[in-house]
Design a protein around this motif. Structure first.
Motif, PDB file in Angstrom:
ATOM      1  N   TYR A  72      11.031   1.912   3.258  1.00 47.28           N
ATOM      2  CA  TYR A  72      12.245   1.108   3.211  1.00 47.28           C
ATOM      3  C   TYR A  72      13.165   1.515   4.351  1.00 47.28           C
ATOM      4  CZ  TYR A  72      16.404  -1.242   1.452  1.00 47.28           C
ATOM      5  OH  TYR A  72      17.499  -2.059   1.327  1.00 47.28           O
ATOM      6  N   ARG A  73      13.502   0.548   5.176  1.00 44.96           N
ATOM      7  CA  ARG A  73      14.357   0.769   6.332  1.00 44.96           C
ATOM      8  C   ARG A  73      13.846   1.909   7.203  1.00 44.96           C
ATOM      9  NH1 ARG A  73      20.417  -0.497   3.786  1.00 44.96           N
ATOM     10  NH2 ARG A  73      20.045  -2.750   3.587  1.00 44.96           N
ATOM     11  N   GLY A  74      12.527   1.917   7.382  1.00 45.40           N
ATOM     12  CA  GLY A  74      11.893   2.845   8.296  1.00 45.40           C
ATOM     13  C   GLY A  74      11.569   4.206   7.733  1.00 45.40           C
ATOM     14  N   VAL A  75      11.972   4.485   6.501  1.00 45.28           N
ATOM     15  CA  VAL A  75      11.782   5.816   5.913  1.00 45.28           C
ATOM     16  C   VAL A  75      10.775   5.732   4.773  1.00 45.28           C
ATOM     17  CG1 VAL A  75      12.912   7.749   4.744  1.00 45.28           C
ATOM     18  CG2 VAL A  75      14.129   6.493   6.533  1.00 45.28           C
ATOM     19  N   GLU A  76       9.791   6.627   4.785  1.00 44.60           N
ATOM     20  CA  GLU A  76       8.807   6.695   3.707  1.00 44.60           C
ATOM     21  C   GLU A  76       9.495   7.201   2.439  1.00 44.60           C
ATOM     22  OE1 GLU A  76       5.890   9.300   5.271  1.00 44.60           O
ATOM     23  OE2 GLU A  76       5.367   7.994   6.946  1.00 44.60           O
ATOM     24  N   ILE A  77       9.313   6.466   1.347  1.00 46.62           N
ATOM     25  CA  ILE A  77       9.992   6.794   0.101  1.00 46.62           C
ATOM     26  C   ILE A  77       9.114   7.711  -0.749  1.00 46.62           C
ATOM     27  CG2 ILE A  77      11.062   5.853  -1.959  1.00 46.62           C
ATOM     28  CD1 ILE A  77      12.490   5.182   0.678  1.00 46.62           C
ATOM     29  N   PHE A  78       9.761   8.743  -1.308  1.00 45.05           N
ATOM     30  CA  PHE A  78       9.071   9.718  -2.147  1.00 45.05           C
ATOM     31  C   PHE A  78       9.666   9.693  -3.555  1.00 45.05           C
ATOM     32  CE2 PHE A  78       7.743  11.076   1.917  1.00 45.05           C
ATOM     33  CZ  PHE A  78       6.664  11.928   1.780  1.00 45.05           C
ATOM     34  N   GLY A  79       8.794   9.881  -4.544  1.00 45.72           N
ATOM     35  CA  GLY A  79       9.234  10.056  -5.909  1.00 45.72           C
ATOM     36  C   GLY A  79       9.267  11.520  -6.278  1.00 45.72           C
ATOM     37  N   ASN A  80       9.254  11.807  -7.570  1.00 48.51           N
ATOM     38  CA  ASN A  80       9.296  13.198  -8.028  1.00 48.51           C
ATOM     39  C   ASN A  80       8.011  13.951  -7.730  1.00 48.51           C
ATOM     40  OD1 ASN A  80      11.934  13.251  -9.120  1.00 48.51           O
ATOM     41  ND2 ASN A  80      11.214  12.122 -10.923  1.00 48.51           N
ATOM     42  N   ASP A  81       6.893  13.228  -7.583  1.00 43.99           N
ATOM     43  CA  ASP A  81       5.588  13.888  -7.419  1.00 43.99           C
ATOM     44  C   ASP A  81       4.823  13.356  -6.210  1.00 43.99           C
ATOM     45  OD1 ASP A  81       5.770  15.511  -9.832  1.00 43.99           O
ATOM     46  OD2 ASP A  81       5.553  13.620 -10.914  1.00 43.99           O
TER      47      ASP A  81
ATOM     48  N   ARG B 157       4.563  10.760  -2.447  1.00 46.10           N
ATOM     49  CA  ARG B 157       4.914   9.494  -1.823  1.00 46.10           C
ATOM     50  C   ARG B 157       4.679   8.317  -2.761  1.00 46.10           C
ATOM     51  NH1 ARG B 157       2.322   9.537   4.152  1.00 46.10           N
ATOM     52  NH2 ARG B 157       3.027   7.374   4.013  1.00 46.10           N
ATOM     53  N   ALA B 158       5.571   7.344  -2.669  1.00 46.28           N
ATOM     54  CA  ALA B 158       5.493   6.156  -3.523  1.00 46.28           C
ATOM     55  C   ALA B 158       4.469   5.183  -2.941  1.00 46.28           C
ATOM     56  CB  ALA B 158       6.857   5.505  -3.651  1.00 46.28           C
ATOM     57  N   LYS B 159       3.206   5.435  -3.237  1.00 48.49           N
ATOM     58  CA  LYS B 159       2.134   4.551  -2.771  1.00 48.49           C
ATOM     59  C   LYS B 159       1.807   3.514  -3.841  1.00 48.49           C
ATOM     60  CE  LYS B 159      -0.081   7.987   0.215  1.00 48.49           C
ATOM     61  NZ  LYS B 159      -1.360   8.612   0.610  1.00 48.49           N
ATOM     62  N   ASP B 160       1.016   2.508  -3.428  1.00 49.68           N
ATOM     63  CA  ASP B 160       0.567   1.466  -4.354  1.00 49.68           C
ATOM     64  C   ASP B 160       1.745   0.903  -5.154  1.00 49.68           C
ATOM     65  OD1 ASP B 160      -2.095   1.874  -3.559  1.00 49.68           O
ATOM     66  OD2 ASP B 160      -2.323   3.516  -4.990  1.00 49.68           O
ATOM     67  N   LEU B 161       2.725   0.387  -4.426  1.00 51.77           N
ATOM     68  CA  LEU B 161       3.927  -0.141  -5.063  1.00 51.77           C
ATOM     69  C   LEU B 161       3.667  -1.549  -5.595  1.00 51.77           C
ATOM     70  CD1 LEU B 161       6.966   0.788  -5.371  1.00 51.77           C
ATOM     71  CD2 LEU B 161       7.444  -0.864  -3.554  1.00 51.77           C
TER      72      LEU B 161
ATOM     73  N   SER C  45       5.788   2.567  -8.452  1.00 41.79           N
ATOM     74  CA  SER C  45       4.601   3.122  -7.819  1.00 41.79           C
ATOM     75  C   SER C  45       3.483   3.271  -8.835  1.00 41.79           C
ATOM     76  CB  SER C  45       4.926   4.480  -7.188  1.00 41.79           C
ATOM     77  OG  SER C  45       3.753   5.085  -6.684  1.00 41.79           O
ATOM     78  N   ALA C  46       2.309   2.738  -8.487  1.00 36.62           N
ATOM     79  CA  ALA C  46       1.156   2.857  -9.375  1.00 36.62           C
ATOM     80  C   ALA C  46       0.418   4.179  -9.158  1.00 36.62           C
ATOM     81  CB  ALA C  46       0.196   1.686  -9.166  1.00 36.62           C
ATOM     82  N   SER C  47       0.878   4.990  -8.199  1.00 37.47           N
ATOM     83  CA  SER C  47       0.273   6.303  -7.981  1.00 37.47           C
ATOM     84  C   SER C  47       0.970   7.328  -8.879  1.00 37.47           C
ATOM     85  CB  SER C  47       0.406   6.704  -6.508  1.00 37.47           C
ATOM     86  OG  SER C  47       1.769   6.916  -6.181  1.00 37.47           O
ATOM     87  N   ASP C  48       0.780   8.602  -8.594  1.00 38.51           N
ATOM     88  CA  ASP C  48       1.376   9.651  -9.418  1.00 38.51           C
ATOM     89  C   ASP C  48       2.752  10.070  -8.919  1.00 38.51           C
ATOM     90  OD1 ASP C  48      -0.911   9.729 -11.001  1.00 38.51           O
ATOM     91  OD2 ASP C  48      -1.900  11.185  -9.684  1.00 38.51           O
ATOM     92  N   ALA C  49       3.408   9.218  -8.119  1.00 41.67           N
ATOM     93  CA  ALA C  49       4.677   9.606  -7.500  1.00 41.67           C
ATOM     94  C   ALA C  49       5.848   9.613  -8.478  1.00 41.67           C
ATOM     95  CB  ALA C  49       4.994   8.660  -6.345  1.00 41.67           C
ATOM     96  N   ASP C  50       5.703   8.965  -9.645  1.00 44.36           N
ATOM     97  CA  ASP C  50       6.808   8.843 -10.602  1.00 44.36           C
ATOM     98  C   ASP C  50       8.024   8.239  -9.904  1.00 44.36           C
ATOM     99  OD1 ASP C  50       8.381   8.978 -12.861  1.00 44.36           O
ATOM    100  OD2 ASP C  50       8.956  11.077 -12.545  1.00 44.36           O
TER     101      ASP C  50
ATOM    102  N   SER D 145       0.825  -1.214   0.000  1.00 43.95           N
ATOM    103  CA  SER D 145       0.000   0.000   0.000  1.00 43.95           C
ATOM    104  C   SER D 145       0.856   1.258   0.000  1.00 43.95           C
ATOM    105  CB  SER D 145      -0.940  -0.004   1.206  1.00 43.95           C
ATOM    106  OG  SER D 145      -0.208  -0.053   2.421  1.00 43.95           O
ATOM    107  N   GLU D 146       2.034   1.198   0.654  1.00 40.50           N
ATOM    108  CA  GLU D 146       3.001   2.290   0.612  1.00 40.50           C
ATOM    109  C   GLU D 146       4.390   1.682   0.615  1.00 40.50           C
ATOM    110  OE1 GLU D 146       2.591   5.739   3.020  1.00 40.50           O
ATOM    111  OE2 GLU D 146       0.496   5.324   3.482  1.00 40.50           O
ATOM    112  N   TYR D 147       5.374   2.468   0.157  1.00 39.69           N
ATOM    113  CA  TYR D 147       6.748   1.989   0.137  1.00 39.69           C
ATOM    114  C   TYR D 147       7.515   2.637   1.280  1.00 39.69           C
ATOM    115  CZ  TYR D 147      11.308   0.616  -1.725  1.00 39.69           C
ATOM    116  OH  TYR D 147      12.565   0.083  -1.891  1.00 39.69           O
TER     117      TYR D 147
END
Length: 268
Positions: free
Chosen positions: A54-63, A65-69, A95-100, A50-52
């Motif tokens: 990794y090692r305790g830190v929420e991962i963000f893309g260009n746009d 949070r990296a959700k729906d991985l 990510s299947a969301s808009d996080a790119d 449901s969200e990405y």
């Protein structure tokens, strides 16, 4: 034994053989040769988170949070001998969301089995981030050392220590879980982990050393048949000072998160 006795024994053996043939009883056939055991094994896994985190830190893309991985992985194992084995894993997530956001990880480990309950070995991991291609964050290299311990049946403990060469950051994680087999096909696997991070010399993260995060999870693997498993899970991520410092450095708040997902694996 006299020559006469030898002659009588030979005649008796011929007579018994003739009687067996007349009774229609065939002589016992030689057992078939054992089938060769493959030194290779592995699995292919498709997953969803449901969200990405990794090692305790929420991962963000260009746009965002990296959700729906959505993930896919290939895992290969080769038994070099009774004690030494080699593992290779290729993992891809997008990510299947808009996080790119997407990521490719290549991982290998050599494991030495000391006894039935303890093994250890060196590892190496390569990370590639296509979304950040051309920046200082597009790839990472990480040697490590890992230990695996089974103190009692169904209880697994792992300890890993890793050094990320690009950012000069050190990460260690202790993980423990227990497999509670409810029936032949269904199990519950509760577990917990805690990590520590040292970034005193890091060029791409806050200079700090502290406990990074804790996590508590529950997996519920269901085996349809040998080698075919569906595993849903839930996980509570609890950021500690190390993860919170990283979030502040990146401009992202790190909060407690309850996430879930599922993985479908086919072994061979």
């Amino acid at each position: 034994m006299t020559i006469r006795n030898l002659t009588q024994c030979a005649a008796l053996a011929v007579a018994c053989s003739a009687l067996t043939a007349q009774a229609g009883v065939a002589p016992a056939a030689a057992p078939p040769p054992p089938e060769p055991v493959s030194l290779w094994s592995g699995s292919v896994t498709l997953g969803y988170d449901s969200e990405y985190i990794y090692r305790g830190v929420e991962i963000f893309g260009n746009d965002g949070r990296a959700k729906d991985l959505v993930t896919g992985a290939l895992d290969l194992n080769y038994a070099i001998n009774d004690r030494l084995s080699w593992n290779f894993n290729a993992w891809y997530g997008s990510s299947a969301s808009d996080a790119d956001y997407n990521e490719l990880d290549l991982y290998t480990r050599l494991t030495f089995k000391v006894n039935d309950s303890f093994s250890f070995g060196p590892s190496f991991k390569y990370y590639y981030y296509p979304a950040f291609d051309g920046t200082n964050y597009d790839e990472q290299f990480e040697p490590g050392l890992e230990f695996f311990f089974t103190p009692c049946p169904n209880t697994n403990i792992s300890l890993g220590a890793f050094y990320e060469t690009e950012s000069e950051a050190f990460y260690a994680e202790l993980n423990i879980n227990y497999t509670w087999k409810l029936c032949e096909k269904f199990s519950l696997v509760p577990g917990a982990l805690v990590s520590y991070v040292d970034r005193d010399n890091s060029a791409f993260a806050p200079s700090s050393s502290d406990f990074n995060h804790a996590a508590f999870y529950l997996r519920a693997p269901y085996t349809f048949k040998p080698g075919v498993t569906l595993t849903p899970y839930i996980l509570l991520n609890v950021p500690m000072d190390g993860a919170e410092d990283a979030g502040d450095f990146l401009g992202n708040d790190q909060d407690e998160e309850l996430i879930g997902g599922v993985a479908f694996s086919v072994g061979f």
